[in-house]
Scaffold this motif. Structure first.
Motif, PDB file in Angstrom:
ATOM      1  N   LEU A   1       0.834  -1.101  -0.141  1.00 41.23           N
ATOM      2  CA  LEU A   1       0.036  -0.041  -0.086  1.00 41.23           C
ATOM      3  C   LEU A   1       0.984   1.252   0.139  1.00 41.23           C
ATOM      4  CD1 LEU A   1      -2.978   0.472  -0.363  1.00 41.23           C
ATOM      5  CD2 LEU A   1      -2.936   0.497   2.488  1.00 41.23           C
ATOM      6  N   PHE A   2       2.027   1.142   0.664  1.00 41.80           N
ATOM      7  CA  PHE A   2       2.809   2.279   0.811  1.00 41.80           C
ATOM      8  C   PHE A   2       3.242   2.653  -0.687  1.00 41.80           C
ATOM      9  CE2 PHE A   2       7.275   4.058   1.548  1.00 41.80           C
ATOM     10  CZ  PHE A   2       7.027   5.155   2.117  1.00 41.80           C
ATOM     11  N   LEU A   3       4.190   1.434  -1.311  1.00 41.71           N
ATOM     12  CA  LEU A   3       4.295   1.583  -2.718  1.00 41.71           C
ATOM     13  C   LEU A   3       3.346   2.210  -3.671  1.00 41.71           C
ATOM     14  CD1 LEU A   3       6.789  -1.710  -2.969  1.00 41.71           C
ATOM     15  CD2 LEU A   3       7.271   0.590  -2.560  1.00 41.71           C
ATOM     16  N   VAL A   4       2.138   1.703  -3.522  1.00 43.28           N
ATOM     17  CA  VAL A   4       1.209   1.940  -4.460  1.00 43.28           C
ATOM     18  C   VAL A   4       0.926   3.665  -4.067  1.00 43.28           C
ATOM     19  CG1 VAL A   4      -1.185   1.985  -4.828  1.00 43.28           C
ATOM     20  CG2 VAL A   4       0.058  -0.141  -4.569  1.00 43.28           C
ATOM     21  N   VAL A   5       0.912   4.025  -3.071  1.00 45.50           N
ATOM     22  CA  VAL A   5       0.717   5.546  -2.799  1.00 45.50           C
ATOM     23  C   VAL A   5       1.829   6.376  -3.250  1.00 45.50           C
ATOM     24  CG1 VAL A   5       0.568   7.292  -1.052  1.00 45.50           C
ATOM     25  CG2 VAL A   5      -0.898   5.296  -0.899  1.00 45.50           C
ATOM     26  N   ILE A   6       3.021   5.876  -3.214  1.00 44.69           N
ATOM     27  CA  ILE A   6       4.050   6.571  -4.070  1.00 44.69           C
ATOM     28  C   ILE A   6       3.857   6.311  -5.597  1.00 44.69           C
ATOM     29  CG2 ILE A   6       6.786   6.577  -4.546  1.00 44.69           C
ATOM     30  CD1 ILE A   6       6.876   5.419  -1.615  1.00 44.69           C
ATOM     31  N   TYR A   7       3.732   5.261  -5.990  1.00 45.87           N
ATOM     32  CA  TYR A   7       3.174   5.201  -7.640  1.00 45.87           C
ATOM     33  C   TYR A   7       2.467   6.158  -7.968  1.00 45.87           C
ATOM     34  CZ  TYR A   7       2.566   2.816 -12.060  1.00 45.87           C
ATOM     35  OH  TYR A   7       2.453   2.577 -13.389  1.00 45.87           O
ATOM     36  N   LEU A   8       1.114   6.157  -7.340  1.00 44.78           N
ATOM     37  CA  LEU A   8       0.036   7.378  -7.580  1.00 44.78           C
ATOM     38  C   LEU A   8       0.639   8.691  -7.978  1.00 44.78           C
ATOM     39  CD1 LEU A   8      -2.624   6.325  -5.410  1.00 44.78           C
ATOM     40  CD2 LEU A   8      -2.295   5.630  -7.569  1.00 44.78           C
ATOM     41  N   PHE A   9       1.837   9.198  -7.107  1.00 46.87           N
ATOM     42  CA  PHE A   9       2.040  10.582  -7.377  1.00 46.87           C
ATOM     43  C   PHE A   9       3.514  10.619  -8.376  1.00 46.87           C
ATOM     44  CE2 PHE A   9       0.190  10.666  -3.136  1.00 46.87           C
ATOM     45  CZ  PHE A   9      -0.763  11.386  -3.288  1.00 46.87           C
ATOM     46  N   LYS A  10       4.127   9.386  -8.462  1.00 45.94           N
ATOM     47  CA  LYS A  10       5.262   9.381  -9.211  1.00 45.94           C
ATOM     48  C   LYS A  10       5.304   8.059  -9.962  1.00 45.94           C
ATOM     49  CE  LYS A  10       8.357  12.845  -7.539  1.00 45.94           C
ATOM     50  NZ  LYS A  10       9.643  13.291  -7.587  1.00 45.94           N
ATOM     51  N   PRO A  11       4.637   7.835 -11.038  1.00 41.52           N
ATOM     52  CA  PRO A  11       4.672   6.487 -11.880  1.00 41.52           C
ATOM     53  C   PRO A  11       5.896   6.057 -12.227  1.00 41.52           C
ATOM     54  CG  PRO A  11       3.212   7.882 -12.867  1.00 41.52           C
ATOM     55  CD  PRO A  11       3.593   8.772 -11.628  1.00 41.52           C
TER      56      PRO A  11
ATOM     57  N   ALA B   1       8.480  -3.187  -8.476  1.00 42.20           N
ATOM     58  CA  ALA B   1       8.747  -3.478  -7.073  1.00 42.20           C
ATOM     59  C   ALA B   1       7.297  -3.854  -6.597  1.00 42.20           C
ATOM     60  CB  ALA B   1       8.963  -2.234  -6.106  1.00 42.20           C
ATOM     61  N   ILE B   2       6.371  -3.110  -6.896  1.00 44.51           N
ATOM     62  CA  ILE B   2       4.745  -3.479  -6.807  1.00 44.51           C
ATOM     63  C   ILE B   2       4.690  -4.871  -7.004  1.00 44.51           C
ATOM     64  CG2 ILE B   2       2.543  -3.027  -7.074  1.00 44.51           C
ATOM     65  CD1 ILE B   2       3.043   0.006  -7.135  1.00 44.51           C
ATOM     66  N   LEU B   3       4.892  -5.144  -8.222  1.00 45.25           N
ATOM     67  CA  LEU B   3       4.629  -6.657  -8.623  1.00 45.25           C
ATOM     68  C   LEU B   3       5.217  -7.551  -7.709  1.00 45.25           C
ATOM     69  CD1 LEU B   3       5.212  -6.521 -12.729  1.00 45.25           C
ATOM     70  CD2 LEU B   3       3.250  -7.478 -11.216  1.00 45.25           C
ATOM     71  N   ASN B   4       6.752  -7.454  -7.100  1.00 45.54           N
ATOM     72  CA  ASN B   4       7.343  -8.354  -6.419  1.00 45.54           C
ATOM     73  C   ASN B   4       6.755  -8.456  -5.086  1.00 45.54           C
ATOM     74  OD1 ASN B   4       9.493  -9.101  -8.221  1.00 45.54           O
ATOM     75  ND2 ASN B   4      10.535  -7.202  -7.896  1.00 45.54           N
ATOM     76  N   VAL B   5       6.460  -7.430  -4.559  1.00 42.31           N
ATOM     77  CA  VAL B   5       5.853  -7.404  -3.063  1.00 42.31           C
ATOM     78  C   VAL B   5       4.435  -8.015  -3.209  1.00 42.31           C
ATOM     79  CG1 VAL B   5       4.906  -6.019  -1.397  1.00 42.31           C
ATOM     80  CG2 VAL B   5       7.105  -5.443  -2.304  1.00 42.31           C
ATOM     81  N   ALA B   6       3.595  -7.703  -4.083  1.00 39.98           N
ATOM     82  CA  ALA B   6       2.417  -8.364  -4.308  1.00 39.98           C
ATOM     83  C   ALA B   6       2.374 -10.007  -4.555  1.00 39.98           C
ATOM     84  CB  ALA B   6       1.439  -7.811  -5.490  1.00 39.98           C
ATOM     85  N   GLY B   7       3.433 -10.244  -5.398  1.00 43.85           N
ATOM     86  CA  GLY B   7       3.798 -11.658  -5.542  1.00 43.85           C
ATOM     87  C   GLY B   7       4.016 -12.418  -4.366  1.00 43.85           C
ATOM     88  N   PHE B   8       5.006 -12.047  -3.519  1.00 42.26           N
ATOM     89  CA  PHE B   8       5.590 -12.571  -2.340  1.00 42.26           C
ATOM     90  C   PHE B   8       4.233 -12.252  -1.175  1.00 42.26           C
ATOM     91  CE2 PHE B   8       9.721 -11.107  -3.708  1.00 42.26           C
ATOM     92  CZ  PHE B   8      10.142 -12.481  -3.654  1.00 42.26           C
TER      93      PHE B   8
END
Length: 130
Positions: free
Chosen positions: A67-77, A84-91
């Motif tokens: 969720l923290f990575l996604v919030v950062i991604y919303l502002f700076k894709p 990183a989001i793919l890896n964390v979601a997979g794990f």
């Protein structure tokens, strides 16, 4: 692009809300009368972790990181952040199915929904942006 960002935010947020509920993790305790006692706990509870059910707490921590990575991604894709989001979601998805090692008695409907939401978040990472 808007659909990807909204799904990236909604799916892990709903997963986190479900992880906070005390119905996601199951522990079965021996009962002298025969049928085991079934107790449910939150993903953030230390009780399942103390009984060697490590998957739920790892899933909860990784969902917070996600969720923290996604919030950062919303502002700076950026592409690296998407990876990183793919890896964390997979794990997190892999950790969420760890209770199946104990058997199907240790999984709940809430746990299956959380796993599906994390799989959906993982799948959203493959949506191409312009």
């Amino acid at each position: 692009m808007k659909i990807k960002k909204s799904l990236f935010l909604i799916l892990p947020l709903v997963a986190l809300i479900l992880e906070l509920l005390p119905y996601g993790v199951v522990l079965n305790f021996a009962n002298p009368d025969g049928e085991p006692w079934r107790r449910t706990y939150s993903y953030f509870s230390m009780m399942p972790f103390g009984y060697a059910n490590f998957g739920p707490l790892i899933t909860a921590i990784l969902t917070c990181v996600l969720l923290f990575l996604v919030v950062i991604y919303l502002f700076k894709p950026r592409k690296g952040l998407n990876t990183a989001i793919l890896n964390v979601a997979g794990f997190a998805t892999a950790a969420s199915i760890m209770p199946l090692m104990f058997g199907f008695d240790y999984i709940t409907v809430i746990g299956v929904i959380i796993t599906a939401l994390l799989v959906g978040t993982f799948g959203c990472g493959f949506i191409k942006t312009k």
